[in-house]
Design an enzyme around this catalytic site. Structure first.
Site, short mmCIF file in Angstrom:
data_model
loop_
_atom_site.label_atom_id
_atom_site.label_comp_id
_atom_site.label_asym_id
_atom_site.label_seq_id
_atom_site.Cartn_x
_atom_site.Cartn_y
_atom_site.Cartn_z
N ARG A 184 110.74 92.53 -61.41
CA ARG A 184 110.11 91.56 -61.74
C ARG A 184 110.03 90.42 -60.78
O ARG A 184 111.07 90.17 -60.07
CB ARG A 184 110.65 90.85 -63.16
CG ARG A 184 109.82 89.58 -63.52
CD ARG A 184 110.62 89.00 -64.77
NE ARG A 184 109.60 87.91 -65.42
CZ ARG A 184 110.05 87.09 -66.19
NH1 ARG A 184 110.99 87.37 -66.78
NH2 ARG A 184 109.18 86.12 -66.54
N HIS A 193 104.12 84.03 -66.72
CA HIS A 193 104.48 84.87 -68.09
C HIS A 193 103.32 85.80 -68.17
O HIS A 193 103.11 86.22 -69.31
CB HIS A 193 104.33 83.94 -69.29
CG HIS A 193 105.27 82.86 -69.45
ND1 HIS A 193 105.12 81.68 -70.09
CD2 HIS A 193 106.63 82.90 -69.33
CE1 HIS A 193 106.32 80.86 -69.97
NE2 HIS A 193 107.12 81.67 -69.56
N ASN A 249 115.52 92.54 -62.99
CA ASN A 249 115.05 91.14 -62.99
C ASN A 249 116.05 90.20 -62.42
O ASN A 249 117.05 89.91 -63.13
CB ASN A 249 114.74 90.73 -64.71
CG ASN A 249 114.26 89.22 -64.73
OD1 ASN A 249 114.05 88.44 -63.79
ND2 ASN A 249 114.09 88.74 -65.98
N GLU A 273 108.52 92.38 -72.06
CA GLU A 273 108.27 92.45 -70.61
C GLU A 273 108.94 93.37 -70.00
O GLU A 273 108.33 94.07 -68.94
CB GLU A 273 108.87 90.88 -70.01
CG GLU A 273 107.95 89.82 -70.46
CD GLU A 273 108.53 88.55 -70.38
OE1 GLU A 273 109.51 88.24 -71.05
OE2 GLU A 273 108.13 87.64 -69.44
N ARG A 296 110.74 70.93 -69.36
CA ARG A 296 109.49 70.53 -68.32
C ARG A 296 108.41 69.89 -69.08
O ARG A 296 108.30 69.79 -70.13
CB ARG A 296 108.89 71.98 -67.79
CG ARG A 296 109.76 72.50 -66.97
CD ARG A 296 109.00 73.99 -66.66
NE ARG A 296 110.03 75.26 -66.82
CZ ARG A 296 109.59 76.37 -67.07
NH1 ARG A 296 108.53 76.82 -67.20
NH2 ARG A 296 110.52 77.30 -67.49
#
Ligand code: ADP
Length: 396
Positions: free
Chosen positions: A91, A180, A7, A383, A241
């Protein structure tokens, strides 16, 4: 079979080496501050002492060199040489409509990831640096790209098109993509196993609640809607955000605050959300503490977040014509029972009833009451394992 999961961020590189038959993490680590002063690798292999290397690493290729060294080191490593890494899973943030599943990386895939830089200007270039570094250091090892957007590609047009002119979609690729995806896929595949049911028979709402948060409606194993949009800025209010807002606010505030488009984007991504509302922190642990101490802005920030999640749970139950299970995951979803409870409070009328005692626990568990019609679960996301599983499936 050993899968190396990568990642890569713009100045960081996280990795895990996973033995896939036992789904076991053999080693994991993190390289930070790549290309800037103070580069550092932290590495831990199963049953070995922790290794820390502080040495200049000018780019991701140099960082990968150190990672491979650490993995094969006699004292700190776990494999004797690189040939024991059978495949690498990367990823990657954004694939737009180009891929609806993970793919073996070739020139065409690299070109596609480059083309999608316009939608993921921070992440896609960093993900590419990780891929290129691995290709340079492990030229003969197969590599797979696992996209955050891929799982959501099954959404129907009515869920992914915006109310813009149609050419915004056809000419500019403006639509809901969702993010996601690897996490939503993992928990929505894990839950049917825990329930002993076929995923095809379940309507699941997955709530990935972390620093960035998104929900997905997963009907019969397929995503039919999700809260994030063209970018990960949309949906519920997040750490920093803003989530969904009236689009007219954008030009209005740009004028009022004298911001150009980049500054406005920076503002909405980094200075809003619960941080902006509370003026305290983007971290819900800090907000919980401040709220208990009587800080009203921290309290309302938490309420706005939970209210937003609850509204989407209702919306997705409507979208699927019912819901069999709600799953909570990620930093908040896995650890903050009070917030989980607040997100489903008052939903008893639709058969959603939390067990207060069970909800105090942590880990993979059912948290709904025995008489709840809808199952509520906490399923820690993984993940890295999902990336390793996809990589294995393509490379076995
Ligand atoms: P990211 O999206 O950056 O991966 P995380 O999934 O780690 O973020 O989520 C970060 C959020 O999760 C923070 O708001 C934090 O309050 C919460 N969180 C993480 N760990 C814990 C914990 N052990 N207890 C309570 N809250 C936690």
């Amino acid at each position: 079979m050993n899968i190396l999961v990568i990642n890569a961020g713009s100045s960081s590189l996280k990795y895990q080496l996973i033995e896939i038959s036992k789904e076991e993490v053999l080693a994991k680590g993190l390289v930070e501050r790549i290309g800037i002063e103070g580069s550092m690798l932290t590495h831990t292999a199963k049953g070995k002492e922790k290794l820390e290397i502080k040495e200049p690493m000018k780019d991701h290729k140099e960082a990968m060199g150190h990672v491979l060294h650490a993995l094969t080191d006699k004292q700190f490593g776990i494999i004797s040489d690189m040939s024991e890494i059978n495949a690498v899973g990367h990823r990657v943030l954004h694939a737009a409509e180009k891929f609806s599943d993970s793919v073996i990386i070739n020139d065409e895939v690299i070109a596609a990831i480059k083309e999608c830089i316009k939608f993921g200007p921070l992440h896609n270039p960093a993900n590419l640096m990780g891929i290129e570094a691995c290709m340079a250091t492990m030229p003969d090892t197969p590599m797979v790209a696992v996209f955050d957007t891929a799982f959501h590609q099954t959404m129907p047009k009515k869920a992914y098109l915006y109310g813009l002119s149609y050419d915004a979609y056809t000419e500019h690729g403006i639509r809901r993509y969702g993010f996601h995806g690897t996490s939503h896929k993992y928990v929505s595949q894990r839950l049917p196993k825990l329930l002993g049911k076929d995923k095809k028979d379940l309507k699941i709402i997955t709530c990935h609640l972390g620093n960035g948060s998104s929900l997905a409606a997963v009907d019969g194993g397929k995503c039919v809607d999700t809260t994030m949009g063209l970018t990960p800025l949309a949906g519920v209010v997040m750490g920093t955000r803003c989530g969904d807002i009236d689009p007219a606010i954008v030009p209005h505030l740009m004028k009022e605050m004298n911001l150009n488009s980049e500054q406005m984007s920076d503002y909405m991504n980094k200075k809003c959300g619960v941080l902006g509302i509370s003026g305290i922190s983007s971290d819900f642990r800090d907000l919980d503490k401040a709220s208990v101490e009587g800080n009203q802005r921290a309290k309302i920030a938490i309420e706005i977040f939970c209210y937003g999640v609850k509204k989407y749970i209702g919306a997705y139950a409507a979208a699927m014509g019912g819901v069999d299970a709600i799953v909570f995951t990620a930093g908040i979803g896995e650890n903050n029972g009070a917030l989980r409870a607040a997100c489903v409070e008052g939903l008893e009328y639709m058969g959603v009833k939390m067990d207060e005692e069970l909800n105090k626990n942590r880990g993979e568990m059912r948290i709904s009451a025995a008489d709840s019609k809808v199952e509520i679960w906490c399923v820690p996301t993984n993940e890295e394992l999902m990336i390793a599983i996809d990589t294995f499936e393509l490379c076995k």
